[in-house]
Design an enzyme around this catalytic site. Structure first.
Site, short mmCIF file in Angstrom:
data_model
loop_
_atom_site.label_atom_id
_atom_site.label_comp_id
_atom_site.label_asym_id
_atom_site.label_seq_id
_atom_site.Cartn_x
_atom_site.Cartn_y
_atom_site.Cartn_z
CG ASP A 126 -0.29 -0.20 2.54
OD1 ASP A 126 0.75 -0.90 2.59
OD2 ASP A 126 -0.80 0.33 3.55
CD GLU A 129 3.14 -1.38 7.72
OE1 GLU A 129 3.29 -1.55 8.94
OE2 GLU A 129 3.28 -0.26 7.18
CD GLU A 130 2.42 3.21 5.67
OE1 GLU A 130 2.33 3.58 6.86
OE2 GLU A 130 3.48 3.19 5.03
CG HIS A 156 5.28 7.86 6.38
ND1 HIS A 156 4.30 7.57 7.29
CD2 HIS A 156 5.66 6.67 5.85
CE1 HIS A 156 4.10 6.25 7.32
NE2 HIS A 156 4.94 5.69 6.46
ZN ZN Z 1 5.00 3.69 6.28
ZN ZN Z 2 6.44 0.98 5.41
#
Ligand code: ZN
Ligand code: ZN
Length: 444
Positions: free
Chosen positions: A118, A176-177, A407
């Protein structure tokens, strides 16, 4: 004795617990020689895949999808696995997860490799030919690299089926986020839906990009490597009144201010300073008007630790603190702690037996031991089922100016890391299978 040979002996000592059997050692040395030759073949194969890996990563990077929306990525992955001849391909696991098996020609255990797929709600600011075509969404954590590397490993190992002793299970994970509010998702959901069963792997490996080290390097931490993460919701309830007559009400804002300070004392005064713990309140909302005593304040935060014990203790201290501070002022509270991920715990024995492989592939000086991180990773849920090792793939390149952190809108990777990732993971999986197939044979 050259360096790589001495490392082989270290490996032998790890896997042959003091047999004192000279013959056995000689026999294994030959196997070691084959392993070195095989490592060369893997290196050549991975380097031959360079252009394809770059193209694959760019395709995924240009089409980023948010957590639990990885429709296209999952389709690309499943089609590729099918084309490579993998079997037992399951799609739609935890919405868009994909699992598949690569069954080797020789008997042996099952080992798993996981890649997350993702992207994040971040607008890409990079002016590159592979810029995100999905405005407001970007692969800013490098999951495009993880997916590409795992597909590369599948391709490379599919070409070596005849010499694989056991089975490699591929796990491509969505979300995962973190799943959107109100949805389940990610590793926990994949485990719930049976991704780690039939067959259950004896060990699981995964990697994450790390921009603070250079492409060509691998970083690792043995034991607790990344933090657990809990989402905290706090509501403070008082009683409204005229802003000029606070004694007629209970000011939720003043009480909240006391609570915020008191919660930080858990970190500074209640938990052992040697134990990592973060309590962060990231939002605070309350009140309706300048001259009204606020009735309610809502706050949200996150708590990170590296130990389950500290996590439980901090949770109960939070409750105790809020209980006592609010009671002192006649207010009430509500606390909800929502588990997001567990501690990413790299099984020390597994790290120990894997490191010689990594060192041989990237070299001693490029294998870096690092401190644990407070960011969290839901790979931890797979590690709850089977021992796992989650290591970091260097993707930075200071000379090329590739240094932006996870990020961020500028996050990028040195694509040379793709080849390194495939080389390392292919060797790690194959050598894991070899070691444990041999151990099973010996114990029969
Ligand atoms: Zn991340
Ligand atoms: Zn990551």
């Amino acid at each position: 004795m050259n360096n790589s040979l001495s490392l082989l002996f270290v490996l032998l000592l790890v896997i042959t617990p003091a047999t004192g059997n000279g013959q056995k050692l000689v026999a294994r040395k030959t196997v070691g020689g084959d392993a070195a030759a095989r490592q060369q073949r893997i290196a050549r194969a991975a380097e031959g895949m360079r252009e394809r890996l770059v193209a694959q990563r760019r395709d995924i990077h240009m089409h980023p999808e948010l957590s639990n929306r990885e429709e296209r990525t999952a389709r690309v992955v499943a089609e590729r696995l099918k084309a490579l001849g993998l079997t037992d391909i399951k799609t739609g696991v935890a919405r868009h997860g994909v699992t598949a098996l690569l069954v080797g020609a020789k008997p042996g255990p099952v080992v798993a490799v996981r890649a997350d797929m993702d992207a994040l709600p971040i607008n890409e600011t990079l002016d590159v030919p592979y810029r995100s075509k999905n405005p407001g969404v970007k692969h800013a954590c490098g999951h495009d690299v993880h997916t590409t590397v795992a597909l590369g490993v599948a391709e490379l190992l599919a070409g070596m089926k005849g010499e694989i002793a056991g089975t490699v299970k591929f796990i491509f994970q969505p979300a995962e986020e973190g799943a959107p509010a109100g949805e389940e998702g990610g590793a926990r959901q994949m485990v719930k839906e049976g991704a780690m069963e039939n067959p259950r792997p004896a060990a699981i490996f995964g990697l994450h990009t790390l921009p603070s080290i250079e492409a060509g390097q691998i970083a690792y931490h043995s034991g607790p490597a990344m933090a657990s993460s809990d989402k905290i919701y706090v509501t403070i309830r008082g009683r409204g009144a005229h802003g000029a007559q606070p004694h007629n009400g209970v000011d939720a804002i003043v009480v909240a201010a006391e609570c915020i300070t008191a919660l930080q004392h858990i970190r500074s005064r209640r938990i052992d300073p040697q134990e990592p713990l973060v309590i962060t309140l990231g939002t605070i909302h309350g009140g309706a008007r300048n001259n009204i005593i606020a009735e309610e304040v809502k706050m949200e935060g996150t708590m990170r630790t590296l130990s389950e014990e500290v996590r439980e203790r901090a949770k109960s201290l939070m409750r105790e603190t809020l209980q006592n501070v609010t009671a002192a002022y006649g207010a009430t509270f509500e606390l909800k702690v929502e588990e997001q991920t567990l501690v990413t715990y790299n099984e020390p024995a597994l790290v120990e037996e894997t490191l010689p492989t990594i060192r041989r592939v990237v070299g001693d000086k490029n294998t870096v031991s690092i401190k644990p991180f407070m960011p969290a990773e839901d790979f931890s849920y797979f590690q709850k089922v089977s021992p796992g090792f989650y290591y970091f793939l260097g993707v930075g390149n200071r000379a090329k100016g590739i240094t932006a952190g996870w990020h961020t809108p500028e996050f990028d990777v040195d694509e040379e890391s793709l080849v390194v990732g495939v080389k390392v993971m292919s060797n790690v999986l194959l050598e894991y299978l070899d070691r444990h197939a041999a151990a099973a044979k010996a114990s029969r």
